[in-house]
Design a protein around this motif. Structure first.
Motif, PDB file in Angstrom:
ATOM      1  N   PHE A  76      32.648 -22.641 -80.179  1.00 42.83           N
ATOM      2  CA  PHE A  76      33.424 -22.866 -81.390  1.00 42.83           C
ATOM      3  C   PHE A  76      33.560 -21.563 -82.172  1.00 42.83           C
ATOM      4  CE2 PHE A  76      31.595 -26.969 -80.364  1.00 42.83           C
ATOM      5  CZ  PHE A  76      32.669 -27.825 -80.520  1.00 42.83           C
ATOM      6  N   VAL A  77      34.639 -21.421 -82.914  1.00 43.01           N
ATOM      7  CA  VAL A  77      34.878 -20.228 -83.727  1.00 43.01           C
ATOM      8  C   VAL A  77      33.788 -20.112 -84.789  1.00 43.01           C
ATOM      9  CG1 VAL A  77      36.499 -19.129 -85.316  1.00 43.01           C
ATOM     10  CG2 VAL A  77      37.358 -20.387 -83.344  1.00 43.01           C
ATOM     11  N   ASN A  78      33.241 -18.919 -84.963  1.00 46.12           N
ATOM     12  CA  ASN A  78      32.221 -18.608 -85.967  1.00 46.12           C
ATOM     13  C   ASN A  78      30.949 -19.429 -85.827  1.00 46.12           C
ATOM     14  OD1 ASN A  78      33.919 -16.686 -87.179  1.00 46.12           O
ATOM     15  ND2 ASN A  78      34.907 -18.269 -88.405  1.00 46.12           N
ATOM     16  N   ASP A  79      30.612 -19.862 -84.630  1.00 44.44           N
ATOM     17  CA  ASP A  79      29.371 -20.608 -84.402  1.00 44.44           C
ATOM     18  C   ASP A  79      28.515 -19.838 -83.397  1.00 44.44           C
ATOM     19  OD1 ASP A  79      27.304 -22.352 -84.056  1.00 44.44           O
ATOM     20  OD2 ASP A  79      28.513 -23.986 -83.255  1.00 44.44           O
ATOM     21  N   ASN A  80      27.511 -19.168 -83.900  1.00 47.48           N
ATOM     22  CA  ASN A  80      26.603 -18.388 -83.057  1.00 47.48           C
ATOM     23  C   ASN A  80      25.205 -18.985 -83.053  1.00 47.48           C
ATOM     24  OD1 ASN A  80      28.601 -16.515 -82.425  1.00 47.48           O
ATOM     25  ND2 ASN A  80      28.162 -15.308 -84.250  1.00 47.48           N
ATOM     26  N   THR A  81      25.094 -20.292 -83.114  1.00 48.86           N
ATOM     27  CA  THR A  81      23.799 -20.963 -83.219  1.00 48.86           C
ATOM     28  C   THR A  81      22.853 -20.553 -82.101  1.00 48.86           C
ATOM     29  OG1 THR A  81      24.937 -22.851 -84.201  1.00 48.86           O
ATOM     30  CG2 THR A  81      22.686 -23.217 -83.436  1.00 48.86           C
ATOM     31  N   PHE A  82      23.310 -20.623 -80.852  1.00 47.49           N
ATOM     32  CA  PHE A  82      22.461 -20.248 -79.718  1.00 47.49           C
ATOM     33  C   PHE A  82      22.035 -18.796 -79.817  1.00 47.49           C
ATOM     34  CE2 PHE A  82      24.492 -23.384 -76.458  1.00 47.49           C
ATOM     35  CZ  PHE A  82      23.996 -24.446 -77.183  1.00 47.49           C
ATOM     36  N   TRP A  83      22.981 -17.915 -80.064  1.00 49.42           N
ATOM     37  CA  TRP A  83      22.717 -16.479 -80.068  1.00 49.42           C
ATOM     38  C   TRP A  83      21.795 -16.084 -81.213  1.00 49.42           C
ATOM     39  CZ3 TRP A  83      24.074 -14.256 -75.685  1.00 49.42           C
ATOM     40  CH2 TRP A  83      25.042 -14.874 -74.913  1.00 49.42           C
ATOM     41  N   ASN A  84      21.962 -16.710 -82.372  1.00 48.70           N
ATOM     42  CA  ASN A  84      21.087 -16.405 -83.511  1.00 48.70           C
ATOM     43  C   ASN A  84      19.648 -16.826 -83.234  1.00 48.70           C
ATOM     44  OD1 ASN A  84      23.271 -15.375 -84.896  1.00 48.70           O
ATOM     45  ND2 ASN A  84      23.637 -17.253 -86.044  1.00 48.70           N
ATOM     46  N   TRP A  85      19.475 -17.989 -82.597  1.00 46.46           N
ATOM     47  CA  TRP A  85      18.130 -18.440 -82.250  1.00 46.46           C
ATOM     48  C   TRP A  85      17.510 -17.487 -81.233  1.00 46.46           C
ATOM     49  CZ3 TRP A  85      16.807 -23.658 -79.433  1.00 46.46           C
ATOM     50  CH2 TRP A  85      15.447 -23.913 -79.526  1.00 46.46           C
ATOM     51  N   HIS A  86      18.291 -17.046 -80.263  1.00 44.88           N
ATOM     52  CA  HIS A  86      17.785 -16.126 -79.249  1.00 44.88           C
ATOM     53  C   HIS A  86      17.424 -14.771 -79.856  1.00 44.88           C
ATOM     54  CE1 HIS A  86      17.813 -13.547 -75.630  1.00 44.88           C
ATOM     55  NE2 HIS A  86      17.300 -14.625 -75.074  1.00 44.88           N
ATOM     56  N   LYS A  87      18.159 -14.333 -80.879  1.00 46.58           N
ATOM     57  CA  LYS A  87      17.864 -13.053 -81.531  1.00 46.58           C
ATOM     58  C   LYS A  87      16.528 -13.076 -82.283  1.00 46.58           C
ATOM     59  CE  LYS A  87      22.060 -12.188 -83.401  1.00 46.58           C
ATOM     60  NZ  LYS A  87      23.002 -11.558 -84.315  1.00 46.58           N
ATOM     61  N   GLU A  88      16.044 -14.269 -82.635  1.00 51.33           N
ATOM     62  CA  GLU A  88      14.778 -14.388 -83.349  1.00 51.33           C
ATOM     63  C   GLU A  88      13.576 -14.100 -82.455  1.00 51.33           C
ATOM     64  OE1 GLU A  88      14.839 -18.304 -85.008  1.00 51.33           O
ATOM     65  OE2 GLU A  88      16.373 -17.797 -86.474  1.00 51.33           O
ATOM     66  N   ILE A  89      13.809 -13.973 -81.157  1.00 51.37           N
ATOM     67  CA  ILE A  89      12.726 -13.657 -80.229  1.00 51.37           C
ATOM     68  C   ILE A  89      12.538 -12.151 -80.196  1.00 51.37           C
ATOM     69  CG2 ILE A  89      11.981 -13.723 -77.820  1.00 51.37           C
ATOM     70  CD1 ILE A  89      13.679 -16.203 -77.473  1.00 51.37           C
ATOM     71  N   SER A  90      11.307 -11.719 -80.410  1.00 53.00           N
ATOM     72  CA  SER A  90      10.961 -10.314 -80.242  1.00 53.00           C
ATOM     73  C   SER A  90       9.594 -10.262 -79.576  1.00 53.00           C
ATOM     74  CB  SER A  90      10.958  -9.586 -81.591  1.00 53.00           C
ATOM     75  OG  SER A  90      10.033 -10.178 -82.478  1.00 53.00           O
ATOM     76  N   MET A  91       9.081  -9.075 -79.344  1.00 52.36           N
ATOM     77  CA  MET A  91       7.832  -8.923 -78.612  1.00 52.36           C
ATOM     78  C   MET A  91       6.720  -9.793 -79.202  1.00 52.36           C
ATOM     79  SD  MET A  91       6.490  -7.462 -76.043  1.00 52.36           S
ATOM     80  CE  MET A  91       7.253  -5.941 -75.602  1.00 52.36           C
ATOM     81  N   ASN A  92       6.240 -10.748 -78.413  1.00 49.38           N
ATOM     82  CA  ASN A  92       5.152 -11.659 -78.786  1.00 49.38           C
ATOM     83  C   ASN A  92       5.423 -12.483 -80.036  1.00 49.38           C
ATOM     84  OD1 ASN A  92       3.617 -10.910 -76.589  1.00 49.38           O
ATOM     85  ND2 ASN A  92       2.608  -9.259 -77.687  1.00 49.38           N
ATOM     86  N   THR A  93       6.660 -12.543 -80.494  1.00 52.41           N
ATOM     87  CA  THR A  93       7.019 -13.365 -81.648  1.00 52.41           C
ATOM     88  C   THR A  93       8.174 -14.269 -81.235  1.00 52.41           C
ATOM     89  OG1 THR A  93       6.415 -11.543 -83.106  1.00 52.41           O
ATOM     90  CG2 THR A  93       7.683 -13.331 -84.062  1.00 52.41           C
ATOM     91  N   ILE A  94       7.927 -15.556 -81.248  1.00 55.18           N
ATOM     92  CA  ILE A  94       8.938 -16.514 -80.831  1.00 55.18           C
ATOM     93  C   ILE A  94       9.108 -17.531 -81.950  1.00 55.18           C
ATOM     94  CG2 ILE A  94       9.583 -18.252 -79.126  1.00 55.18           C
ATOM     95  CD1 ILE A  94       7.587 -16.890 -77.222  1.00 55.18           C
ATOM     96  N   LYS A  95      10.334 -17.805 -82.315  1.00 55.44           N
ATOM     97  CA  LYS A  95      10.633 -18.850 -83.291  1.00 55.44           C
ATOM     98  C   LYS A  95      10.705 -20.167 -82.535  1.00 55.44           C
ATOM     99  CE  LYS A  95      12.285 -20.492 -87.236  1.00 55.44           C
ATOM    100  NZ  LYS A  95      11.741 -20.420 -88.529  1.00 55.44           N
TER     101      LYS A  95
END
Length: 153
Positions: A76-95
């Motif tokens: 959908f236009v302007n819907d980055n729900t999946f990508w935003n959740w995936h961006k919250e993952i960093s080294m040893n830190t998972i949302k």
């Protein structure tokens, strides 16, 4: 004569086409095209008692293993729900979130619910692009989780 389901106490299998997913965000009841992979498996431990008269092992349940859940939905236009959740993952830190998948009846009432505890995205696959195609653009999200709880009614 076939039972039409009008009698009280008669049962019919539930259709699987009406469902919704709560990703544990402000978005409730997200519409998905497909949800698959809600499985659980016990590893098998083979053990032989030292005083057993049988020349074979006993099989006992071991650690529980949950499969990754795959979800597909339209882009959908302007819907980055999946990508935003995936961006919250960093080294040893998972949302981690609690994801709830609800199977609905014809009135929109929840008949069965799958709860994925400590879920987080492991993989996102964006849509393929074809100049000669006429299909809807679909994103695929793969979620790992640590527990699957099933509730009926």
């Amino acid at each position: 004569m076939a039972d039409d389901g009008s009698k009280e106490g008669s049962t019919w299998p539930m259709p699987k086409f009406r469902f919704e997913v709560d990703l544990g965000t402000e978005l409730k009841g997200v519409a998905f095209q497909e949800v698959s992979g809600m499985d659980v498996e016990n590893q098998i431990i083979e053990y032989r008692k030292s005083n057993s008269t049988l020349f074979s092992t006993e099989k006992m349940p071991g650690i529980v293993k949950y499969g990754n859940v795959t979800m597909k939905r339209g882009v959908f236009v302007n819907d980055n729900t999946f990508w935003n959740w995936h961006k919250e993952i960093s080294m040893n830190t998972i949302k981690r979130r609690t994801v709830i998948i609800k199977l609905l009846d014809e009135n929109g009432k929840v008949t069965m619910q799958w709860t994925l505890n400590n879920a987080w995205p492991t993989k996102i696959t964006s849509t393929d692009l074809k100049s000669d195609g006429n299909e809807v653009a679909i994103d695929t999200l793969e979620i790992a989780h640590e527990q699957l709880i099933i509730a009926n009614g």
